[in-house]
Design an enzyme around this catalytic site. Sequence first.
Site, short mmCIF file in Angstrom:
data_model
loop_
_atom_site.label_atom_id
_atom_site.label_comp_id
_atom_site.label_asym_id
_atom_site.label_seq_id
_atom_site.Cartn_x
_atom_site.Cartn_y
_atom_site.Cartn_z
N ASP A 193 49.48 49.02 37.97
CA ASP A 193 48.08 48.61 38.11
C ASP A 193 47.21 49.47 37.19
O ASP A 193 47.56 50.60 36.87
CB ASP A 193 47.59 48.85 39.56
CG ASP A 193 48.06 47.79 40.53
OD1 ASP A 193 48.64 46.77 40.11
OD2 ASP A 193 47.83 47.99 41.75
N ARG A 241 49.24 41.59 33.09
CA ARG A 241 48.35 40.91 34.04
C ARG A 241 46.92 41.12 33.52
O ARG A 241 46.50 42.26 33.30
CB ARG A 241 48.48 41.54 35.43
CG ARG A 241 47.42 41.01 36.40
CD ARG A 241 47.21 41.94 37.59
NE ARG A 241 48.37 42.05 38.44
CZ ARG A 241 48.63 43.14 39.18
NH1 ARG A 241 47.82 44.19 39.14
NH2 ARG A 241 49.70 43.18 39.93
C1 LIG Z 1 46.43 39.80 41.57
C2 LIG Z 1 45.30 40.71 41.19
C3 LIG Z 1 45.56 41.97 40.72
C4 LIG Z 1 44.51 42.81 40.35
N1 LIG Z 1 44.80 44.05 39.80
C5 LIG Z 1 43.79 44.82 39.37
C6 LIG Z 1 44.04 46.06 38.70
O1 LIG Z 1 45.19 46.49 38.51
N2 LIG Z 1 42.98 46.79 38.28
C7 LIG Z 1 41.68 46.35 38.47
O2 LIG Z 1 40.74 47.03 38.05
N3 LIG Z 1 41.42 45.20 39.11
C8 LIG Z 1 42.43 44.42 39.57
N4 LIG Z 1 42.14 43.24 40.19
C9 LIG Z 1 40.74 42.94 40.62
C10 LIG Z 1 39.97 42.22 39.53
O3 LIG Z 1 39.76 43.08 38.45
C11 LIG Z 1 38.60 41.74 40.07
O4 LIG Z 1 37.85 42.82 40.50
C12 LIG Z 1 38.69 40.77 41.22
O5 LIG Z 1 39.77 39.88 41.09
C13 LIG Z 1 37.37 39.94 41.31
O6 LIG Z 1 37.21 39.13 40.17
P1 LIG Z 1 37.58 37.57 40.18
O7 LIG Z 1 37.82 37.18 38.76
O8 LIG Z 1 38.75 37.37 41.07
O9 LIG Z 1 36.41 36.76 40.78
P2 LIG Z 1 34.92 37.22 41.18
O10 LIG Z 1 34.28 37.83 39.98
O11 LIG Z 1 34.95 38.01 42.44
O12 LIG Z 1 34.28 35.84 41.47
C14 LIG Z 1 33.77 35.02 40.43
C15 LIG Z 1 33.58 33.60 40.94
O13 LIG Z 1 34.82 33.14 41.48
C16 LIG Z 1 34.59 32.28 42.56
N5 LIG Z 1 35.20 32.86 43.78
C17 LIG Z 1 35.73 34.11 43.89
N6 LIG Z 1 36.20 34.32 45.14
C18 LIG Z 1 35.95 33.20 45.82
C19 LIG Z 1 36.18 32.82 47.17
N7 LIG Z 1 36.77 33.65 48.06
N8 LIG Z 1 35.81 31.58 47.55
C20 LIG Z 1 35.21 30.75 46.67
N9 LIG Z 1 34.95 31.06 45.39
C21 LIG Z 1 35.31 32.27 44.97
C22 LIG Z 1 33.10 32.15 42.66
O14 LIG Z 1 32.71 31.08 41.83
C23 LIG Z 1 32.61 33.45 42.06
O15 LIG Z 1 31.29 33.42 41.61
C24 LIG Z 1 43.18 42.37 40.52
C25 LIG Z 1 42.91 41.07 40.97
C26 LIG Z 1 43.93 40.24 41.29
C27 LIG Z 1 43.61 38.85 41.75
#
Ligand SMILES: Cc1cc2nc3c(=O)[nH]c(=O)nc-3n(C[C@H](O)[C@H](O)[C@H](O)COP(=O)(O)OP(=O)(O)OC[C@H]3O[C@@H](n4cnc5c(N)ncnc54)[C@H](O)[C@@H]3O)c2cc1C
Length: 283
Positions: free
Chosen positions: A109, A160
């Site tokens: 990660d 990733r």
């Molecule tokens: C598998 C995985 C591994 C990760 N590993 C790391 C890592 O190693 N290091 C790190 O810094 N970060 C990691 N992250 C976190 C990542 O960097 C983001 O902080 C986190 O995923 C939020 O960004 P997002 O793109 O998912 O959506 P967000 O920016 O939270 O959401 C953007 C848009 O997505 C839609 N949306 C999001 N959630 C929902 C919901 N529950 N229901 C409906 N619509 C929704 C909405 O339209 C929203 O406006 C990881 C995330 C995932 C999924």
Amino acid sequence: MQLPFFLAKRFVAGEDFSHAAPKVRELNEKGISVTLDLLGENVTDRETADATTREYCELLDGIHEQELDSTISIKLTMLGLDIDTEYCRQNLFTLLDKARERDQFVRIDMEGSDYTQRTLDLFFDARKKYGRHVGIVIQAYLYRSREDIAALVHDKADVRLCKGAYNEPSSLAYKNMTDIRAVFKEYATELIKGTDFTRIATHDDHLIEWTKRFADENAIPKDKFEFQLLYGLRLSTCEDLVDEGYRVRIYVPYGTMWLPYFSRRLRERKENIWFILSNMFRK
Ligand SMILES: Cc1cc2nc3c(=O)[nH]c(=O)nc-3n(C[C@H](O)[C@H](O)[C@H](O)COP(=O)(O)OP(=O)(O)OC[C@H]3O[C@@H](n4cnc5c(N)ncnc54)[C@H](O)[C@@H]3O)c2cc1C
């Protein structure tokens, strides 16, 4: 701070592997792969880092014995990155020896920007020795990621791609969602075109739909990439993606050290806070 576990249970699969394993199996039965994450960060003493390394090795054994479709994700600060880089490398290599023995895969990660360079350096060293058994994460929001992506594509690394979860200063990272989505698409394009398999980690419908369209328009087969989402968020989206023939992997955290992870999920979306609060009042 001590908080009762029931607050976190939407996002955390249990406090130990015996509780997480049935949840992994349930997801596998839906056609969803998993990456298991033993929660914790920033270990400052060797005793704990040694114990964590052993626990990760046992986790790889447990996944093998229970025949689960799961890899693991780790944080280098749990293996002693704050103590000494060489010591952390030894722990990482001990774990990767076990991963190779079990024909398994370990994803490193990405943590806050203080660790980015050291994490990438250790990843490239590990990649030379362990090849397809190790992968890395790139945070699209960091300005430096353009160059990191170029090096990783050149190496055909297993990456990733996510937006980034830490509160970075504007001197280091994009803060605006439009900018972050734009660079996310740019890096996803480079990874999908330039490496063998890409992991798109987001819950963002805009980026999920964009990835599907991009793959379709460029005749990229559905088995050249996967969507990754976090446990407790958007399970129905995962199920729909599987029904449409896409590969999906859920990141399933477990363990007693769930507070920092849980706090990041709450910071990301106010809906998550309402979910927790409404559950609290239902108890
Ligand atoms: C598998 C995985 C591994 C990760 N590993 C790391 C890592 O190693 N290091 C790190 O810094 N970060 C990691 N992250 C976190 C990542 O960097 C983001 O902080 C986190 O995923 C939020 O960004 P997002 O793109 O998912 O959506 P967000 O920016 O939270 O959401 C953007 C848009 O997505 C839609 N949306 C999001 N959630 C929902 C919901 N529950 N229901 C409906 N619509 C929704 C909405 O339209 C929203 O406006 C990881 C995330 C995932 C999924």
